[in-house]
Design a protein around this motif. Structure first.
Motif, PDB file in Angstrom:
ATOM      1  N   GLU A  31       0.809  -1.222   0.000  1.00  0.00           N
ATOM      2  CA  GLU A  31       0.000   0.000   0.000  1.00  0.00           C
ATOM      3  C   GLU A  31       0.841   1.270   0.000  1.00  0.00           C
ATOM      4  OE1 GLU A  31      -3.727   1.070  -0.675  1.00  0.00           O
ATOM      5  OE2 GLU A  31      -2.870  -0.929  -0.575  1.00  0.00           O
ATOM      6  N   ASP A  32       1.967   1.258   0.762  1.00  0.00           N
ATOM      7  CA  ASP A  32       2.692   2.512   0.915  1.00  0.00           C
ATOM      8  C   ASP A  32       3.842   2.661  -0.081  1.00  0.00           C
ATOM      9  OD1 ASP A  32       3.908   0.405   2.005  1.00  0.00           O
ATOM     10  OD2 ASP A  32       4.430   1.330   3.925  1.00  0.00           O
ATOM     11  N   SER A  33       3.974   1.711  -1.027  1.00  0.00           N
ATOM     12  CA  SER A  33       5.057   1.838  -1.987  1.00  0.00           C
ATOM     13  C   SER A  33       4.632   2.757  -3.133  1.00  0.00           C
ATOM     14  CB  SER A  33       5.434   0.466  -2.557  1.00  0.00           C
ATOM     15  OG  SER A  33       4.424   0.046  -3.458  1.00  0.00           O
TER      16      SER A  33
END
Lengths: 403, 343
Positions: A31-33
């Motif tokens: 999700e945070d890439s």
């Protein structure tokens, strides 16, 4: 099993696997890439994948098998949508009557329109279907406004009768399947990943699998054989004492009902129907999906629909900032050039990419992705074989249309 | 009576555009046997030639006029178009005013080049492919060209006015002995109609009275025999494609003062022009012209308020209805030859 031969069964099971595990497969990036924007595993997009998959599968039964190129199929999708919303307004927000009505109404319309259009073939057929679709679009926007709500689009409202529903309530009830709300779902966080399981998606996916299964059965049936005969040589069919018209009309109605089902599912997941769904560009899009994947193949339309909807989603969301980040490795001057050139193709320019893709596929790969895949695999297979095979004296059987 | 004449006149300008586009479509289909779904975009390209010329002529630089001030008291900024600076104020003004007719000078070479490039670069490879493939590839090309226009000129319609001389309307009513102001018809539409007739006449004369045209007609009738006589018919057909593109472009240039060009105008005209070709008879040039004017006039009759009251929405669908009836009753179209593309 299921009346399918081994090869088809494997294909079907692969599709089942892909559809069931789509929330995982389409969410490969944490999700945070930075790559998370290329994820496609959210409900709205996944629903579009399967709904347009149904639409394209149905279109393929007409175009892929009989070779009749309809340029007005979006009209049936639009008509199905309107029928669906009206059922939800009049009867109940349970989606079952809505979907049944979509299929039936689209089927009736395609029977009438198909009966007229199929009096002619070739370009005339394409132009006639286009004329009918444009007519439906124009009517939905003007005279039929009491039924279609014109430009604003037909939607549910609080004071709809909904006679099968217990009255009262201060808000519009959500579309549901015997109590299971379509927009409900749950999220599952696993490490850096968040997977979304949406009920609406799985409902559409189930129907898409049914639609896919039916289409395999049609492809392998004597009826499907007749449709292929229509494509390859109508005259010869006439000489053998068979009338091609009823078969073609049946294919037209079946594909119209598929379009209606797709329209019904669209309103099931989002109870809104607008005339722009019937515009000829929408008809062109389903043609493109089928061609891109491979007309006349089983899996082609599904692949094509998925690819186009995925790229539409990715490309139309990219903006200047993303491009700058993408071309960061280039020297400054080159970066500016690259960004401004690429900008033509993303965001609003997505249609340009679509048009180019369309042209490239028709020019270089008339058989679509499936043919491309076959060519590649043949390339590898040929290397393994001994070179003594003389094609002149041992002609290879030409690949079957449906494979 | 006056209402009927007014509707016929109103139908003429749209009918002219239909006729010109349909004429080009028929030329391409009759010579090369290709269904060109990108023809409507050629019409739009022509229209945007006029937009480009107007934009070019009104490109201006800014000077500060110290002697005058605007309402805030700052020195007044004056926009001077380059053409006025270079050719003097009167000449520049005339150029700007007449940008639509001048755009023809730009449109002819541009459309010829586009036509040649299209035929040589793309359509050449599709002669032997099925009609469905031709439709699909030209459809893709249409999307691409349309998006390119949108990229350069934006999504909003751009108005290009007619020269001042042609502003205002002509009172046909007085001429025909009706009350004044009953039949008003804008001057530019008369110009457009006359222009369309001239172009159509030129095309027919070209095909009828020149050796080149004779060879082309022979090639349309029997390509193989003409080839056997040692004539390079393919090259002539390529030139006919370019001519068809020019006709569509000219129709577009002159149409700009009637409806402000928009990047997707071509597609709307394309669908209708196909209907026109089908009604007129696929492959029949007189049929295309006749059906173009006929459908234009029928459409304008259907837009009369009295008719709309009688049958609501008829103005939206009348052309398609006519096409459906014609295709079912007389599949080869009004003037189509027997046996040409009948199934």
């Amino acid at each position: 099993m299921l009346g399918l031969n081994r090869k088809d069964l494997i294909l079907f099971l692969i599709v089942v696997g892909l559809v069931v595990f789509a929330p995982f497969i389409l969410n490969p990036f944490p999700e945070d890439s930075g790559l998370a924007r290329f994820n496609a595993g959210y409900p709205d997009l996944m629903q579009r994948f399967v709904i347009f998959g149904i639409f394209a599968i149905g279109f393929n039964i007409l175009f892929g098998l009989t070779g009749y190129l309809s340029f007005g199929h979006a009209a049936f999708l639009g008509i199905g949508s309107y029928a669906g919303v009206w059922m939800m307004k009049l009867l109940t927000v349970n989606i079952v009557p809505a979907i049944i009505a979509s299929i039936v109404v689209a089927g009736v319309f395609s029977l009438v329109i198909g009966f007229i259009c199929l009096r002619r073939s070739g370009i005339y057929f394409s132009i006639l279907t286009l004329a009918f679709a444009q007519m439906a679009f124009a009517l939905a926007y003007s005279v039929l406004t009491p039924i279609t709500a014109g430009e604003s689009g037909l939607q549910l409202s609080l004071n709809d009768p909904r006679i099968l529903e217990a009255g009262g309530g201060s808000s519009i009830p959500a579309a549901n399947f015997f109590g299971l709300t379509m927009r409900d779902g749950f999220e599952w966080a696993l490490g850096g990943w968040v997977f979304t399981f949406n009920f609406g998606y799985y409902f559409c996916a189930l129907l898409m699998l049914v639609a896919f299964y039916v289409s395999i059965r049609i492809f392998r049936s004597p009826f499907g054989m007749m449709l292929r005969a229509v494509k390859s040589n109508q005259q010869r069919m006439n000489y053998t004492g068979l009338n091609p018209k009823p078969y073609t009309l049946a294919a037209f109605v079946i594909s119209g009902m598929y379009a209606g089902l797709a329209g019904g599912l669209m309103v099931a997941v989002d109870p809104l129907a607008g005339a722009d769904r019937m515009f000829w560009t929408a008809s062109g899009e389903v043609v493109l999906m089928t061609i891109l994947g491979g007309a006349g193949t089983l899996i082609g339309p599904v692949l094509g629909a998925g690819m186009i909807k995925y790229f539409e989603n990715i490309f139309s969301r990219l903006n200047e900032r993303d491009l700058n980040a993408l071309y960061d490795f280039l020297p400054d001057g080159l970066q500016g050039v690259a960004v401004s050139v690429s900008q033509m193709f993303v965001g609003d320019g997505w249609l340009l990419t679509l048009g180019l893709m369309f042209m490239l596929v028709v020019i270089f790969l008339p058989g679509g992705l499936v043919e491309g895949g076959q060519r590649v695999s043949r390339l590898f297979r040929r290397r393994k074989k001994t070179k003594t095979d003389d094609p002149e004296h041992h002609p290879q059987p030409s690949p079957h249309v449906g494979e | 009576m006056d209402a009927i004449i007014l509707q016929i006149l109103n139908g003429l300008d749209k009918g002219s555009a239909y006729a010109l586009i349909a004429l080009g479509l028929t030329l391409i289909f009759g010579t090369l046997g290709v269904v060109n779904f990108a023809h409507g975009v050629l019409f739009a390209l022509g229209a945007f030639c006029a937009v480009a010329i107007q934009g070019l002529f009104s490109t201006s630089f800014e000077t500060i006029d110290e002697t005058r001030t605007d309402f805030l008291g700052n020195p007044l900024k004056v926009q001077t178009p380059y053409v006025e600076a270079w050719f003097g104020e009167t000449m520049g003004g005339v150029l700007l005013d007449w940008s639509v007719p001048i755009a023809i000078l730009l449109a002819v070479p541009v459309m010829a080049l586009v036509g040649l490039a299209m035929e040589r670069g793309l359509i050449k490879h599709f002669y032997k492919r099925p009609h469905a493939d031709q439709i699909l590839v030209t459809f893709g090309l249409a999307i691409v060209l349309q998006q390119i226009i949108k990229y350069f000129f934006g999504a909003n319609p751009i108005a290009v006015p007619a020269p001042d001389v042609f502003q205002g309307s002509f009172d046909f009513g007085v001429m025909l002995g009706f009350d004044p102001f009953t039949i008003m018809y804008p001057y530019w539409r008369i110009v457009y109609f006359g222009f369309a007739l001239a172009v159509i006449a030129a095309i027919f004369a070209f095909l009828q009275f020149t050796t080149f045209g004779m060879v082309v007609r022979a090639g349309m009738a029997d390509r193989e025999t003409v080839g056997l006589l040692g004539i390079n018919i393919g090259r002539r057909f390529t030139i006919m494609f370019a001519i068809a593109a020019i006709v569509a472009g000219l129709a577009g240039v002159m149409y700009t003062p009637i409806v402000a060009p928009n990047y997707d105008m071509g597609m709307n005209f394309l669908v209708l022009s196909f209907v026109v070709v089908v009604v007129g008879g696929m492959g029949s040039l007189p049929g295309a012209v006749l059906a173009g004017f006929l459908l234009g006039i029928i459409e304008s009759f259907a837009s009369m308020s009295a008719v709309i009251e009688l049958i609501p929405g008829i103005n939206q669908v009348i052309i398609y209805l006519v096409a459906i009836v014609v295709l079912l009753v007389r599949p080869r179209g009004l003037l189509g030859r027997k046996g040409v593309m009948e199934d």
